[in-house]
Every structure is written in structure tokens, then in C-alpha cells.
Write an enzyme that holds these catalytic residues in place. Structure first.
Site, PDB file in Angstrom:
ATOM      1  CG  HIS A 184     -84.786  57.555  99.770  1.00  0.00           C
ATOM      2  ND1 HIS A 184     -86.031  58.052 100.030  1.00  0.00           N
ATOM      3  CD2 HIS A 184     -84.026  57.842 100.851  1.00  0.00           C
ATOM      4  CE1 HIS A 184     -86.042  58.603 101.230  1.00  0.00           C
ATOM      5  NE2 HIS A 184     -84.842  58.498 101.757  1.00  0.00           N
TER       6      HIS A 184
ATOM      7  CB  CYS B 194     -87.960  56.215  95.937  1.00  0.00           C
ATOM      8  SG  CYS B 194     -88.090  57.727  96.912  1.00  0.00           S
TER       9      CYS B 194
ATOM     10  CB  CYS C 174     -90.083  54.561  99.356  1.00  0.00           C
ATOM     11  SG  CYS C 174     -88.398  55.147  99.723  1.00  0.00           S
TER      12      CYS C 174
ATOM     13  CE  LYS D  58     -74.436  61.964 107.724  1.00  0.00           C
ATOM     14  NZ  LYS D  58     -73.014  61.861 108.024  1.00  0.00           N
TER      15      LYS D  58
ATOM     16  CG  HIS E  93     -80.906  66.056 109.385  1.00  0.00           C
ATOM     17  ND1 HIS E  93     -79.866  65.194 109.148  1.00  0.00           N
ATOM     18  CD2 HIS E  93     -81.990  65.526 108.755  1.00  0.00           C
ATOM     19  CE1 HIS E  93     -80.311  64.168 108.419  1.00  0.00           C
ATOM     20  NE2 HIS E  93     -81.594  64.358 108.165  1.00  0.00           N
TER      21      HIS E  93
ATOM     22  CG  HIS F 103     -77.280  65.533 106.357  1.00  0.00           C
ATOM     23  ND1 HIS F 103     -78.053  66.629 106.035  1.00  0.00           N
ATOM     24  CD2 HIS F 103     -77.966  64.449 105.921  1.00  0.00           C
ATOM     25  CE1 HIS F 103     -79.150  66.224 105.413  1.00  0.00           C
ATOM     26  NE2 HIS F 103     -79.128  64.907 105.348  1.00  0.00           N
TER      27      HIS F 103
ATOM     28  CB  CYS G 140     -90.308  58.064 101.632  1.00  0.00           C
ATOM     29  SG  CYS G 140     -89.338  58.883 100.370  1.00  0.00           S
TER      30      CYS G 140
ATOM     31  CE  LYS H 132     -84.096  65.617 101.675  1.00  0.00           C
ATOM     32  NZ  LYS H 132     -84.280  64.281 102.198  1.00  0.00           N
TER      33      LYS H 132
HETATM   34  N1  MSP Z   1     -89.027  61.645 110.560  1.00  0.00           N
HETATM   35  C1  MSP Z   1     -89.495  62.405 109.441  1.00  0.00           C
HETATM   36  C2  MSP Z   1     -90.221  63.652 109.919  1.00  0.00           C
HETATM   37  C3  MSP Z   1     -91.377  63.397 110.812  1.00  0.00           C
HETATM   38  S1  MSP Z   1     -92.108  64.886 111.361  1.00  0.00           S
HETATM   39  C4  MSP Z   1     -93.534  64.431 112.088  1.00  0.00           C
HETATM   40  C5  MSP Z   1     -88.300  62.824 108.586  1.00  0.00           C
HETATM   41  N2  MSP Z   1     -87.122  62.784 109.181  1.00  0.00           N
HETATM   42  S2  MSP Z   1     -85.734  63.141 108.463  1.00  0.00           S
HETATM   43  O1  MSP Z   1     -84.749  62.961 109.491  1.00  0.00           O
HETATM   44  O2  MSP Z   1     -85.587  62.370 107.283  1.00  0.00           O
HETATM   45  O3  MSP Z   1     -85.808  64.607 107.982  1.00  0.00           O
HETATM   46  C6  MSP Z   1     -86.089  65.628 108.880  1.00  0.00           C
HETATM   47  C7  MSP Z   1     -86.014  66.979 108.216  1.00  0.00           C
HETATM   48  O4  MSP Z   1     -84.707  67.210 107.701  1.00  0.00           O
HETATM   49  C8  MSP Z   1     -86.976  67.146 107.045  1.00  0.00           C
HETATM   50  O5  MSP Z   1     -87.605  68.403 107.155  1.00  0.00           O
HETATM   51  C9  MSP Z   1     -86.102  67.150 105.861  1.00  0.00           C
HETATM   52  O6  MSP Z   1     -86.618  67.902 104.822  1.00  0.00           O
HETATM   53  C10 MSP Z   1     -84.847  67.805 106.441  1.00  0.00           C
HETATM   54  N3  MSP Z   1     -83.741  67.544 105.585  1.00  0.00           N
HETATM   55  C11 MSP Z   1     -83.144  66.346 105.308  1.00  0.00           C
HETATM   56  N4  MSP Z   1     -82.215  66.541 104.323  1.00  0.00           N
HETATM   57  C12 MSP Z   1     -82.221  67.858 103.976  1.00  0.00           C
HETATM   58  C13 MSP Z   1     -81.495  68.629 103.074  1.00  0.00           C
HETATM   59  N5  MSP Z   1     -80.580  68.124 102.284  1.00  0.00           N
HETATM   60  N6  MSP Z   1     -81.760  69.962 103.027  1.00  0.00           N
HETATM   61  C14 MSP Z   1     -82.682  70.555 103.855  1.00  0.00           C
HETATM   62  N7  MSP Z   1     -83.384  69.852 104.706  1.00  0.00           N
HETATM   63  C15 MSP Z   1     -83.183  68.503 104.760  1.00  0.00           C
HETATM   64  O7  MSP Z   1     -88.496  63.185 107.434  1.00  0.00           O
END
Ligand code: MSP
Length: 520
Positions: free
Chosen positions: A158, A155, A130, A308, A24, A21, A133, A305
Site C-alpha cells: 500500500h 507497507c 497495515c 483503487k 477484481h 476494478h 492489508c 499492482k
Molecule cells: N478480503 C480479502 C480476501 C479475503 S478471502 C478470504 C481481499 N480482498 S480484496 O478485495 O482486496 O482483493 C480480492 C482479490 O482481488 C485478491 O485476490 C486480490 O489479489 C485481487 N486483486 C486486487 N487487485 C488486483 C490486481 N491489480 N490484479 C489482480 N488481482 C487483484 O484481499
């Protein structure tokens, strides 16, 4: 054009349980803007991104979809995560998957090294886990549930209950590194940024660190613990190692010593993993800690936040299909202070697109080029005498180049763009005040007309170079239209104002065309 100094920057690696989304994409764009900037500053910049494919979360999603976790990961990587890079125009140098052999083999080497040097022991653990997480939670991390989970602890990220797990695991002696970490934060205040993130990490570590459970034996989707194949490595321990396995750790020493240490851009939700666990792992292995860990804020929907799992995710191409990738990149980098939370709104995006990109920057470029075509047959005039107003523009070009460079040094991307926009606004005001269309009416004003046009063209050239990391497509077109030599991405950004103009301009299509469709 590399000056030999290295700037290695990483994004987090993304879980492949679901599609991306805009949260990311936000992380990706920020890291990409910084990488492009440093590349254009003459450094040997290297941007790493990739996917985090092991662990229970992926295993459960794959099982629910009736495929193996590897099949699921392959599908998501090819259909969703790699395409994301194109959607928002990321120029990454590598893409690592935690299922790559280069990662698995070298992560095992790292683990074995820690085991052999006494940093790992066998123990038992019971706690609330969790799966969202992929983390054991402390009671203080949980909040009261609402709705179907009323009366239960959930959590905080989540909003679902955690699972009580009791396991016999391998543990990393992380607690022994607390003092060392505190000294690191003290001696190097830039290690964790921004300041709010740093303070949070310091107070967390000051409370004392527990040892970390680093293996799981109740499922087998992961990297095998090298000395005991009935365990797989805890997914975060595995994932963090991507930053060194991709950079050559264990298999390419020359590359590793050239690249490491890295700057990590991460969301604030995963700050502790990067600013506490990761440096502790590296200290244990005798490897230099990262150069910096920067925790950015969240994109919020309804104050929470965007995610998905809460069905609030917006797919990046919902925005880029209408506005284009440049507008996506510009909007999120400009509208949100990097390091703080921000809310996305279609109205704000449309308004900024129209007023800042289309009217402010795009029209300026079209008008100036059209005037050079109309009044000078497309030939960029050679400047004669410059007036005070012309010199002021030159001064602004230098000032904003320096201000933007300084801001990028602090990862304040929004401030860098705001500085560049001072030049956009000043140039627009300059054109209005100088009225080249009036000067063109009287041959006696020819010298003045030429000085104004060449000043405006140079200003645009400076903007093309400065804005290239943020809006790479528009600036490439502008550079070509200005008769710039070579690629705009090859121009030194820290000397953007030095460009003195090409021989001729060529026609320029609208950089940010009017958007007719209703969006939202
Ligand atoms: N797989 C772990 C990271 C491992 S790094 C060694 C993870 N993955 S994630 O897909 O859940 O998230 C990846 C990144 O996307 C994180 O930095 C997370 O903060 C960011 N974001 C996910 N949702 C977000 C928002 N709503 N806003 C900004 N960043 C967001 O965590």
C-alpha cells in the site's frame, strides 16, 4: 449431466470499502471459466464468491462517509459488487457476505471448537499493523517510503506507513502446525500452485511460524468472540471461514461433505493467508485441507499492482461497455499467463479484439454459415467422402480438445485458449485452401463442396463447445446458428469434437462487431 463428482471453486471475498476494478474482475472471471469448464465436463461444479465486510478498513470508510458499516456494506454490495457479476457474466452458485447470519453463527461455532480443544490462548502483542492489508507486518515486509513518507518504513503493497498497535488478544497456536504444513506441501506438490507460489510458501514456513492474533478489542465491527464479547474476531480469521460456512459447515453436513474440499483461486498478495493460515486453522479443527490454492498474478499499471488506493483502478464496465463481456473475459484469460503478472493496455485489447475475436473467430463463423445458406439453402449437408485435409481438421479438433482439457487440469487457462486457437487458425487456413466458393461454381465438385462445408460446420461446433466457458454469449449465439440441439453449455466439453452437426443453420449476426469509437 453431472457425473456426481464435485468441483467446488472459490474466489476471494472482496473488501467492500471501495468499488471493484478490473483486477477484481480478473479473479472472478478466472474462477468462473474454471467452474464453467468443470460443469461442462460433467462434474457437480459449484462456484462461490462474496464479500468481506468486517474489520477496521470498512469501519473507517463507513465512518468517513457518515453511515454505519452495515449500511455501507449493503450499499456497496448492491450497487457495486453484485452488479460486477453481471458486468463480466459470472455464473456463481452462491454469494456469501460475512455479515450473513449463516456465516456469523457458524464461524463462531468453529472458533468455540478451537477454543474448547486448546488451540487458543490469551496473550499480548505489539506490532506494525497495515489497515489496507488488515495484517500485522514483520519488519521484512516493510520498505522505505518515498515522497511524503520519505524516511519512514511503509507497507510494500500500500506504500503507506503501518500503525503501531499494542493489544491484549486471543491467539491461535499456529506455530505448532509448521511441520505438519511442510509435510503437506511435500506430500502434495499440487496443494499450492504455481511452482513459484509453492516455493515462496515453503520458504516462508521453513523460517518458523508465529502464533496468530485472532481477536481485536479496540473496535467492535466484527463477529463477537463467542466466549468473550468484548473482542471481535480478526477479520482474516473471519473471512477465511466463508469457504466452509457457505458450503454448509455447522449447519448442513450433507452439503458440506458433498462440496468440501475446495479449490481456492486467489491473488498472490493473499497467498499466505490461504496456503498457511487457512490450512493450519482447518488442521486444528480436524477438517480436511483445501484441494488446491492457486495464486494468480497481478494486473499491473506502471509496473505496480493496479489498485483503487493508488488511483490506478479501471472500472470493468469501462471495458465491457465498448467491447462486451465476452471480449473482457477472452482478453484477460488469453493475454496473461495465469499465475503471472500482466499489464493491461487499451491498444493490446483493441488489437486482439480485432485480429483474434472479430477477424479470426467471428468472421470464420459468419463466412461458413453464409456459405451454407448460399450454396445449400441453409441445410447442413450430409457428408460423403472426406479428404485428407478434412480428416486433418477432425484430428485437430480432437487434439485441441485433449490439450485444452489437460491445460485446464493445471489451471493453465491461457494454454487452453491457445490450443483452441490452433483450431481457429487451421480452419481459416482450410477454408482459404479449399476455396468452397470455387467448388460451388462447378456441379461436378458438389460432393467436395459439401464435405468442406460440413467439415467447417463441425469444426465451428467444436469451437462453440470448447469456447463456451470463456465467451459464453458468442458461443450461445453460434450454437443456435449452427442448429445445435439444446444449450451449448450442456454439451460435454471433454468430447467437444464428437458433435456431428445439426440439420440447418440459421443467420448469425456478427459475433464481434467492429468497434468504431475511440477508447482509452
Ligand atoms: N478480503 C480479502 C480476501 C479475503 S478471502 C478470504 C481481499 N480482498 S480484496 O478485495 O482486496 O482483493 C480480492 C482479490 O482481488 C485478491 O485476490 C486480490 O489479489 C485481487 N486483486 C486486487 N487487485 C488486483 C490486481 N491489480 N490484479 C489482480 N488481482 C487483484 O484481499
Amino acid at each position: 449431466m453431472s457425473d456426481g463428482s464435485s468441483f467446488y471453486i472459490t474466489t476471494p471475498i472482496f473488501y467492500v470499502n471501495d468499488v471493484p476494478h478490473i483486477g477484481h474482475a480478473y479473479t472472478e472471471v478466472a474462477a468462473d471459466v474454471l467452474a464453467r469448464w468443470h460443469r461442462q465436463s460433467g462434474e457437480d461444479a459449484w462456484l462461490l464468491t462474496g464479500t468481506d465486510e468486517h474489520g477496521q478498513k470498512i469501519l473507517r470508510t463507513a465512518t468517513a462517509n457518515g453511515v454505519t458499516p452495515k449500511e455501507w456494506a449493503d450499499r456497496l454490495v448492491e450497487t457495486a459488487w453484485k452488479p460486477l457479476l453481471k458486468t463480466v457474466d459470472i455464473r456463481n452458485d452462491d454469494f456469501i457476505r460475512t455479515t450473513d447470519v449463516r456465516h456469523e453463527v457458524n464461524a463462531q461455532k468453529f472458533l468455540q471448537h478451537l477454543y474448547d480443544s486448546g488451540h487458543i490462548y490469551t496473550g499480548e502483542y505489539e506490532g506494525f499493523y497495515c489497515v489496507g492489508c488488515e495484517e500485522y507486518k514483520q519488519p521484512s515486509d516493510l520498505i522505505d517510503g518515498v515522497g511524503e513518507y520519505a524516511g519512514q518504513q511503509v507497507c510494500a503493497i500500500h506504500s503507506i506507513p503501518c500503525e503501531l498497535l499494542h493489544e491484549k488478544n486471543y491467539f491461535f497456536r499456529m506455530s505448532t502446525f509448521a511441520d505438519h504444513l511442510l509435510a503437506l506441501y511435500e506430500e502434495n506438490p499440487n496443494f499450492v500452485q504455481p511452482a513459484s507460489a509453492r516455493n515462496e510458501v515453503i520458504s516462508f514456513v521453513k523460517q518458523g511460524l508465529s502464533d496468530l492474533s485472532i481477536s481485536r478489542s479496540s473496535f467492535d465491527w466484527g463477529i463477537k468472540v463467542p466466549w468473550d464479547d468484548s473482542h471481535v474476531v480478526y477479520v482474516w480469521f473471519d473471512a477465511l471461514l466463508n469457504y466452509i460456512t457457505a458450503a454448509g459447515y455447522g449447519h448442513d453436513d450433507e452439503k458440506f461433505s458433498r462440496l468440501w474440499p475446495a479449490t481456492h483461486v486467489v491473488g498472490k498478495d493473499i497467498l499466505r493467508f490461504h496456503a498457511v493460515i487457512w490450512p493450519a486453522m482447518l488442521l486444528a479443527a480436524g477438517i480436511e485441507v483445501p484441494r488446491q490454492v492457486f495464486g494468480h498474478g497481478w494486473l499491473l499499471v506502471g509496473g505496480e499492482k493496479m489498485s483503487k488506493s493508488k488511483l490506478t483502478g479501471i472500472a470493468p464496465n469501462q471495458i465491457t461497455d465498448t467491447f462486451g463481456s465476452d471480449a473482457f473475459r477472452y482478453y484477460f484469460m488469453r493475454a496473461i499467463s495465469f499465475g503471472q503478472d500482466g499489464s493491461f493496455s487499451w491498444e493490446d485489447l483493441s488489437a486482439r479484439y480485432q485480429s483474434e475475436l472479430a477477424n479470426g473467430f467471428g468472421n470464420l463463423a459468419s463466412r461458413v454459415i453464409a456459405m451454407v445458406v448460399r450454396y445449400c439453402d441453409g441445410e447442413i449437408p450430409v457428408a460423403g467422402d472426406f479428404s485428407e485435409a478434412d480428416e486433418l481438421i477432425r484430428g485437430t479438433e480432437k487434439r485441441v480438445t485433449d490439450a485444452a482439457t489437460l491445460a485446464i487440469g493445471h489451471l493453465a487457462i491461457h494454454d487452453a485458449i491457445a490450443a483452441m486457437w490452433e483450431l481457429v487458425d487451421e480452419l481459416n487456413g482450410y477454408i482459404t485452401a479449399q476455396e468452397p466458393w470455387s467448388l460451388a461454381k462447378d456441379p461436378a465438385d458438389r460432393d467436395r463442396l459439401e464435405a468442406v462445408l460440413v467439415t467447417a460446420v463441425r469444426g465451428l461446433g467444436t469451437l462453440a463447445v470448447l469456447l463456451s466457458p470463456v465467451v459464453p454469449q458468442a458461443t450461445a449465439k453460434l450454437w443456435t446458428a449452427l442448429g445445435g440441439i439444446g444449450l451449448v453449455t450442456d454439451q460435454r466439453i471433454d468430447r467437444a469434437w464428437e458433435w456431428t452437426g445439426g440439420p440447418r443453420v440459421s443467420p448469425l449476426e456478427a459475433l464481434f462487431p467492429r468497434i468504431e469509437a475511440t477508447v482509452g
